[in-house]
Design a protein around this motif. Structure first.
Motif, mmCIF file in Angstrom:
data_model
loop_
_atom_site.group_PDB
_atom_site.id
_atom_site.type_symbol
_atom_site.label_atom_id
_atom_site.label_comp_id
_atom_site.label_asym_id
_atom_site.label_seq_id
_atom_site.Cartn_x
_atom_site.Cartn_y
_atom_site.Cartn_z
ATOM 1 N N GLY A 290 0.814 -1.211 0.000
ATOM 2 C CA GLY A 290 0.000 0.000 0.000
ATOM 3 C C GLY A 290 0.845 1.258 0.000
ATOM 4 N N VAL A 294 0.548 3.750 -3.460
ATOM 5 C CA VAL A 294 -0.031 5.082 -3.287
ATOM 6 C C VAL A 294 1.027 6.164 -3.495
ATOM 7 N N GLN A 414 -3.416 -2.796 3.425
ATOM 8 C CA GLN A 414 -3.471 -1.789 2.363
ATOM 9 C C GLN A 414 -3.983 -0.453 2.893
ATOM 10 N N ALA A 418 -1.858 3.055 2.931
ATOM 11 C CA ALA A 418 -2.341 4.285 2.304
ATOM 12 C C ALA A 418 -2.392 5.432 3.307
#
Length: 462
Positions: A290, A294, A414, A418
């Motif tokens: 993640g 991102v 995830q 993020a």
């Protein structure tokens, strides 16, 4: 524990016959691909959707949040329900709901309509993700389970990575409703295939805990909202209230289900060292992924001045190499310890992310590509063995609960990754992407160490 009530057509532990196995596996993978792609596919289209519906761009974020919250809040209750009514019924119901909700999304005439449809779509996706690994455990014979989870890992990894790219390609040729309309024929095809190929996996004798399901949904929804608010520097009082509410609901859930033969939040399975270490490895590794996926678009576009199209191509080596490595790692996990394979893969992922964080100021395409390929090789080599370790360390009668933990660990990892990217940007500003990649490397390194610890743990059989 009550004796499981098995239906007459439960497949033996040597799996389904080869021809039926292939059809069943295709049906499962089609559903998993739909659910995984839609986790990220709407992000790219948010500005376009907001303009078309005439709403504030900030309000359009609920198109994404509604889907994610619905998935996180319902994963474990649906996995528990699968053990009661059978994973086949849950999977078929999930396909029907996801396909119908996708059609409503495509026909949505306002933001509230679209958000409501996305909630239903999220519940359908949750049903698909909650039981897919449990189904694979019955589709493949025990000696070949690694092959099945390797294919699943390939679809999940690629789907998560290429979602934005797929969205961009669709938007080039069609308006945004087609992002959701394309799910309808695929969903119908998967439903037809699953209806004929999937067989019952058995049912347990306990009842469904409705109050526990509500506590679980509220706990995980508040946890995700709290992580998001903390990352975006929201009001302190609201962040504390969300975390406190999540803790309170989680505690009440654990107390309510203490002593239950198959608790919704499978705390009893976490008492098994191999299962607990594998679940922790999964959370840390998906947090690393993640952080990477991102932060990398910001690094490529803002820091390196690449276009959106170039960014899509630069992101491609990671999922391509995952696709190559995951099936191979799955086959190897049928012969070698998952702790060893996972530890090696995660160490390679940590190295790749550290190399990305240390990119030169003006890197060439080759400089970026080979570093991304290293990350993909490491992640692809880890995932299938880890899935196999989680499923084989749980009793066959708890396959639904174990499958729910697999999906929940992935989504929590995830989401955490993020959220940490936003925090890195707030701390380091222009150096935020590099900090996020370095932190992702640290998560991968921790996950590697945890994976190697599994070599000292014996599988607890039932």
């Amino acid at each position: 524990m009550p004796t499981p009530i098995l239906t007459p057509d439960v497949p033996p532990r040597d799996g389904l016959p080869p021809g039926q196995r292939g059809r069943a596996m295709i049906a499962v993978l089609m559903g998993v691909a739909l659910a995984t792609l839609d986790t990220a596919i709407a992000n790219t289209a948010l500005p376009t959707i907001a303009a078309d519906l005439g709403v504030d761009p900030g309000a359009s974020i609920w198109i994404v949040n509604a889907y994610q919250l619905a998935v996180v809040a319902t994963l474990l209750p649906i996995a528990a329900l699968g053990e009661i009514v059978g994973q086949r019924k849950i999977y078929l119901g999930g396909l029907v709901l996801f396909t119908l909700a996708s059609l409503v999304c495509a026909l949505a005439w306002s933001l509230p309509t679209l958000v409501a449809a996305r909630v239903l779509q999220g519940v359908g996706a949750s049903a698909l993700m909650a039981v897919n690994i449990a189904l694979i455990r019955f589709i493949y014979p025990a000696a070949q389970l690694g092959r099945g989870v390797g294919l699943n890992a390939f679809v999940v990894g690629v789907g998560f990575a290429v979602g934005p790219t797929v969205a961009s390609l669709i938007l080039v040729a069609a308006p945004w409703p087609w992002l959701f309309a394309v799910n309808v024929p695929i969903g119908l095809a998967a439903l037809a295939l699953a209806w004929t190929a999937l067989t019952e996996t058995g049912r347990s004798g306990h009842s469904f805990d409705g109050a526990g399901a509500i506590l679980n949904a509220v706990a995980f929804a508040l946890l995700v909202l709290g992580l998001g608010d903390a990352a975006h520097e929201g009001p302190v009082w609201r962040i504390l209230a969300e975390f406190a509410g999540a803790l309170a609901c989680g505690t009440l859930l654990l107390r309510r289900q203490a002593g239950h033969p198959a608790p919704m939040l499978a705390a009893d399975l976490l008492k098994r060292p191999l299962f607990a270490l594998s679940a922790l490895t999964s959370v840390c590794s998906f947090a690393a992924q993640g952080l990477a996926f991102v932060s990398l678009p910001f690094l490529f576009q803002h820091a390196l001045g690449r276009s959106q199209v170039e960014t899509g191509f630069l992101m491609t080596p990671w999922p391509v190499v995952v696709a190559l490595m995951a099936p191979l790692a799955g086959r190897l996990s049928d012969r070698y310890p998952p702790g060893l394979l996972g530890g090696i893969g995660l160490a390679v992922l940590a190295l790749g992310m550290a190399l990305l964080a240390a990119l030169p100021a003006d890197p060439s395409v080759f400089d970026i590509t080979w570093r991304m390929a290293i990350c993909g090789a490491g992640f692809g080599f880890f995932q299938a063995p880890n899935l196999r370790a989680i499923m084989t360390s749980a009793p066959s009668t708890r396959s639904g609960g174990a499958s729910g933990i697999v999906a929940t660990a992935r989504l929590l990892g995830q989401t955490t990754g993020a959220a940490l990217v936003a925090a890195c940007f707030a701390i380091a500003d222009a150096r935020g992407p590099a900090l996020a990649l370095g932190l992702g490397g640290a998560f991968a390194g921790i996950a590697s160490a945890v994976s190697f610890l599994r070599l000292a743990v014996r599988v607890q059989h039932t």
